[in-house]
Design a protein around this motif. Structure first.
Motif, PDB file in Angstrom:
ATOM      1  N   UNK A 144       0.871  -1.178   0.000  1.00  9.10           N
ATOM      2  CA  UNK A 144       0.000   0.000   0.000  1.00  9.10           C
ATOM      3  C   UNK A 144       0.901   1.218   0.000  1.00  9.10           C
ATOM      4  N   UNK A 145       0.638   2.129  -0.930  1.00  9.94           N
ATOM      5  CA  UNK A 145       1.439   3.351  -1.010  1.00  9.94           C
ATOM      6  C   UNK A 145       0.613   4.548  -0.568  1.00  9.94           C
ATOM      7  N   UNK A 146       1.205   5.373   0.299  1.00 10.73           N
ATOM      8  CA  UNK A 146       0.553   6.599   0.765  1.00 10.73           C
ATOM      9  C   UNK A 146       1.382   7.774   0.286  1.00 10.73           C
ATOM     10  N   UNK A 147       0.779   8.666  -0.500  1.00  9.09           N
ATOM     11  CA  UNK A 147       1.458   9.875  -0.961  1.00  9.09           C
ATOM     12  C   UNK A 147       0.566  11.073  -0.668  1.00  9.09           C
ATOM     13  N   UNK A 148       1.201  12.237  -0.569  1.00  6.62           N
ATOM     14  CA  UNK A 148       0.486  13.445  -0.181  1.00  6.62           C
ATOM     15  C   UNK A 148      -0.096  14.137  -1.406  1.00  6.62           C
TER      16      UNK A 148
ATOM     17  N   UNK B 101       5.546   3.367   1.961  1.00  3.22           N
ATOM     18  CA  UNK B 101       5.216   2.085   1.339  1.00  3.22           C
ATOM     19  C   UNK B 101       5.097   1.038   2.433  1.00  3.22           C
ATOM     20  N   UNK B 102       3.904   0.461   2.559  1.00  3.45           N
ATOM     21  CA  UNK B 102       3.649  -0.587   3.544  1.00  3.45           C
ATOM     22  C   UNK B 102       3.617  -1.926   2.817  1.00  3.45           C
ATOM     23  N   UNK B 103       4.543  -2.825   3.179  1.00  2.31           N
ATOM     24  CA  UNK B 103       4.606  -4.154   2.559  1.00  2.31           C
ATOM     25  C   UNK B 103       3.840  -5.155   3.431  1.00  2.31           C
ATOM     26  N   UNK B 104       2.979  -5.952   2.777  1.00  2.22           N
ATOM     27  CA  UNK B 104       2.127  -6.898   3.504  1.00  2.22           C
ATOM     28  C   UNK B 104       2.336  -8.319   2.975  1.00  2.22           C
TER      29      UNK B 104
ATOM     30  N   UNK C  50      -8.923  11.771   3.087  1.00  4.59           N
ATOM     31  CA  UNK C  50      -8.808  11.428   1.669  1.00  4.59           C
ATOM     32  C   UNK C  50      -8.499  12.627   0.778  1.00  4.59           C
ATOM     33  N   UNK C  51      -8.788  13.847   1.268  1.00  2.00           N
ATOM     34  CA  UNK C  51      -8.479  15.035   0.475  1.00  2.00           C
ATOM     35  C   UNK C  51      -7.004  15.396   0.519  1.00  2.00           C
ATOM     36  N   UNK C  52      -6.306  14.927   1.561  1.00  2.00           N
ATOM     37  CA  UNK C  52      -4.899  15.288   1.740  1.00  2.00           C
ATOM     38  C   UNK C  52      -3.935  14.182   1.333  1.00  2.00           C
ATOM     39  N   UNK C  53      -4.427  12.934   1.274  1.00  2.05           N
ATOM     40  CA  UNK C  53      -3.531  11.816   0.969  1.00  2.05           C
ATOM     41  C   UNK C  53      -4.165  10.890  -0.071  1.00  2.05           C
ATOM     42  N   UNK C  54      -3.301  10.269  -0.847  1.00  8.07           N
ATOM     43  CA  UNK C  54      -3.731   9.265  -1.823  1.00  8.07           C
ATOM     44  C   UNK C  54      -3.241   7.911  -1.337  1.00  8.07           C
ATOM     45  N   UNK C  55      -4.177   6.993  -1.114  1.00  7.98           N
ATOM     46  CA  UNK C  55      -3.848   5.643  -0.641  1.00  7.98           C
ATOM     47  C   UNK C  55      -4.157   4.671  -1.774  1.00  7.98           C
ATOM     48  N   UNK C  56      -3.120   4.003  -2.274  1.00 10.21           N
ATOM     49  CA  UNK C  56      -3.290   3.123  -3.435  1.00 10.21           C
ATOM     50  C   UNK C  56      -2.648   1.772  -3.176  1.00 10.21           C
ATOM     51  N   UNK C  57      -3.291   0.719  -3.657  1.00 12.84           N
ATOM     52  CA  UNK C  57      -2.742  -0.633  -3.550  1.00 12.84           C
ATOM     53  C   UNK C  57      -1.949  -0.952  -4.815  1.00 12.84           C
ATOM     54  N   UNK C  58      -0.776  -1.534  -4.628  1.00 15.74           N
ATOM     55  CA  UNK C  58       0.009  -1.957  -5.782  1.00 15.74           C
ATOM     56  C   UNK C  58       0.927  -3.111  -5.394  1.00 15.74           C
ATOM     57  N   UNK C  59       1.788  -3.480  -6.304  1.00 19.12           N
ATOM     58  CA  UNK C  59       2.778  -4.531  -6.060  1.00 19.12           C
ATOM     59  C   UNK C  59       4.158  -3.884  -6.045  1.00 19.12           C
ATOM     60  N   UNK C  60       4.958  -4.161  -5.025  1.00 23.34           N
ATOM     61  CA  UNK C  60       6.281  -3.544  -4.880  1.00 23.34           C
ATOM     62  C   UNK C  60       7.362  -4.616  -4.967  1.00 23.34           C
TER      63      UNK C  60
END
Length: 615
Positions: free
Chosen positions: A35-39, A75-78, A97-107
């Motif tokens: 999970x990636x968290x960006x501002x 980046x949170x690895x699960x 949710x207005x200040x951060x973008x939380x997206x699921x991906x593969x790292x």
């Protein structure tokens, strides 16, 4: 003495094989569900936020493999996809949710020591990694409407400067009308506007009106610029999703193809890609009271817009400049340590800006950020409906006449300056976009494609290895070593090239290369056999076998490489993927067949008294 290898060839083989093997190694380690968290906006990603997220996950009993803060992203690895979904919901509920973008991906799970060398796994295409494919359409009506809005502003500004008096300027759906009080002013305006605006058709109407419409060539330029501009902005937005190798390219006249390998959160991807933003510079209306305007008594040429901090401002509707003229923007600080943003405009924007600011020195100006977001509803034509959100992100005083380069001041912090420069540098989307087609490839299907492709490669490799071992004996072992090294080199080079992406047809290219790679060795070995049958000594047979077969091998591989180059140049998507691996495979097979096997053969048989060859 025959068949002695120069020392530099040993160094060359060791270096090339070593480097490609190093860069091929990350492909062994696979990927983590992440999970990636960006501002976004003016928020920041910090160590405190990272610690808070880690604590929240542990409190809920969610086991994490690792959490890291890098490049202003967390980046949170699960451990698996199920844990990833639960963690995503928890983080989403915790953050704004207005200040951060939380997206699921593969790292990629590449070890730190390999990352230190810049080694990363191969980029996998949508068919192998899974992800989402969007076909997006640009709203060309909005693009031309925006262009006509600019014409209205230009007409008003320049006609006033030339002291050509008019009654009003009216914008229509596909034209701009300038209405005059008398024929003399109309005639002056017609002469002036035709000379100043060569991309407009200026025609006179019966009711003291001049009508301006874009020429077809200019309309084509506007549409093309709208698509290209949107492509640029989409690429910058995709960074928030953490996609390693996205594909964003123009298709036809009005459409854009977006492929996001590894993205599992299609809803978040659609939300980010559908958002359409632009920037406007407008003057504050200081003659009227904002409180009266808020009560419904706003002047005809002004409107109330709120600052991001919630404060209302009364702005003039006339637009001084749009973000479409900005070519560069950088944040910094002045000599007093006050944050600012330096802006560079194109030539047309600079001239327009110079005229506008000359008339407004010592007056406050607002930078308005406008965003269009889809409501999820569709109109009667089936197109998505967008809602408009306006927000003032900066208010500054014009200190003097400005040209193509100027600064925005009055910012609260370096972070705000940096965010504003990013918005400005990204440019302005002058036309909303809508998704007209969406295809999703699940990671399980991508994994199945990889497994099937690997199975084909392994069986193909095994069959060739067995044949070479049986048919050419000891020399077959040499050819097999070269074949395995060739495969490692293909993977290493594919991992090293930034724009190279492995697709399912690309894996077919590797399978084909495995079969073709031994062709050169077959030619060499058969020529050695012929020399032995003609009565030459083993050393002479090896020497003449390699030398005489070289030109034939070179000719055959060059023609195949040219075919691959043509496929890459004229092909798209899967064809390009196939041609890339084919060309790389040809280059590596030439190296391994001619140089690597020669070094190995010379190391074993060269410079020795040999009476018989096992071939």
């Amino acid at each position: 003495m025959l068949n002695k290898t120069p020392f530099w060839k040993y160094i060359l083989v060791i270096f090339v094989v070593g480097i490609t093997a190093l860069y091929a190694m990350p492909n062994i380690y696979g990927e983590d569900h992440a999970i990636q968290i960006s501002a976004s906006n003016n928020a920041t990603v910090s160590e405190e936020l990272k610690t808070s997220i880690e604590r929240s996950l542990k409190d809920k009993g969610i086991e994490i493999k690792g959490i890291e803060l890098e490049n202003e992203r967390i980046l949170v690895r699960l451990l698996d996809s199920d844990t990833q979904l639960v963690a995503r919901e928890l983080i989403d509920s915790t953050l704004d949710n207005d200040d951060f973008v939380v997206a699921m991906n593969l790292a990629p799970d590449t070890p730190d020591w390999l990352e230190a060398f810049g080694a990363n796994p191969m980029k996998l295409g949508l068919d192998l990694r899974g992800g989402v494919h969007f076909l997006m359409e640009v709203d060309m009506n909005s693009a031309t409407t925006k262009a006509y809005e600019d014409v209205v502003g230009d007409f008003k500004l320049q006609l006033r400067e030339e002291r050509i008096f008019y009654r009003t300027v009216v914008q229509n759906a596909d034209s701009v009308d300038v209405i005059f009080r008398d024929a003399d002013m109309l005639e002056k305006a017609q002469f002036y506007l035709r000379n100043q605006f060569g991309n407009l058709s200026i025609t006179e109407r019966d009711d003291l009106t001049l009508r301006a419409t874009f020429l077809e060539a200019r309309l084509a330029e506007i549409r093309d610029a709208a698509v290209k501009q949107n492509v640029t902005i989409i690429r910058s937005r995709i960074n928030q999703l953490g996609v390693a190798e996205p594909l964003v390219q123009k298709q036809g006249q009005e459409r854009i193809v977006v492929q996001l390998p590894g993205i599992q959160d299609t809803a978040k991807a659609k939300e980010i890609l559908n958002a359409t933003a632009t920037l406007e510079f407008r003057m504050l209306d200081e003659k009227n009271d904002v409180r009266d305007a808020m009560r419904g008594r706003a002047p005809a040429g002004s409107e109330v817009i709120y600052h991001k901090n919630g404060q209302p401002y009364l702005l003039k509707k006339q637009i001084m400049l749009t973000g479409s003229h900005i070519i560069d923007a950088n944040s910094g600080v002045d000599q007093y340590g006050v944050p600012n943003v330096s802006i560079d405009l194109d030539s047309k924007g600079g001239a327009k800006w110079s005229k506008a600011t000359k008339e407004n020195i010592k007056k406050p100006m607002a930078t308005v950020f406008i965003e269009y977001k889809t409501t999820g509803e569709r109109d009667v034509n089936g197109k998505l409906v967008f809602e408009k959100k306006e927000e003032i992100i900066s208010v500054a005083t014009i200190q003097g006449q400005l040209g193509s380069s100027f600064q925005i001041t009055g910012l609260d912090s370096p972070t705000e300056a940096r965010e504003l420069s990013l918005l400005l540098r990204a440019g302005a989307l002058i036309a909303p976009i809508q998704i007209v087609e969406e295809r999703t490839v699940g990671p399980s299907l991508g994994k199945e494609n990889i497994e099937l492709g690997m199975t084909a490669i392994i069986w193909g490799l095994a069959a060739v290895l067995v044949f070479m071992l049986i048919y050419y004996r000891a020399f077959g072992v040499i050819a097999n070593i070269a074949l395995v090294l060739n495969l490692v080199m293909i993977i290493g080079i594919m991992s090293m090239i930034p724009g190279a992406t492995l697709t399912l047809p690309g894996m077919a290219g590797i399978v084909l290369t495995v079969g073709m790679a031994v062709d050169a060795n077959v030619l060499i070995f058969e020529r050695i056999r012929e020399e032995l049958r003609d009565g030459r000594s083993p050393q002479q047979s090896i020497h003449f076998g390699y030398d005489s077969a070289f030109s034939t091998i070179l000719d055959a591989n060059i023609t195949t490489f040219i075919a691959g180059l043509i496929l890459f140049a004229v092909g798209t998507g899967p064809i390009k993927g196939f041609s890339i691996t084919l060309m790389i495979g040809i280059a590596t097979s030439m190296f391994t067949a001619i140089i690597v096997t020669r070094v190995l053969v010379n190391s074993i048989w060269g410079g020795r008294r040999v009476t018989k060859l096992s071939i």
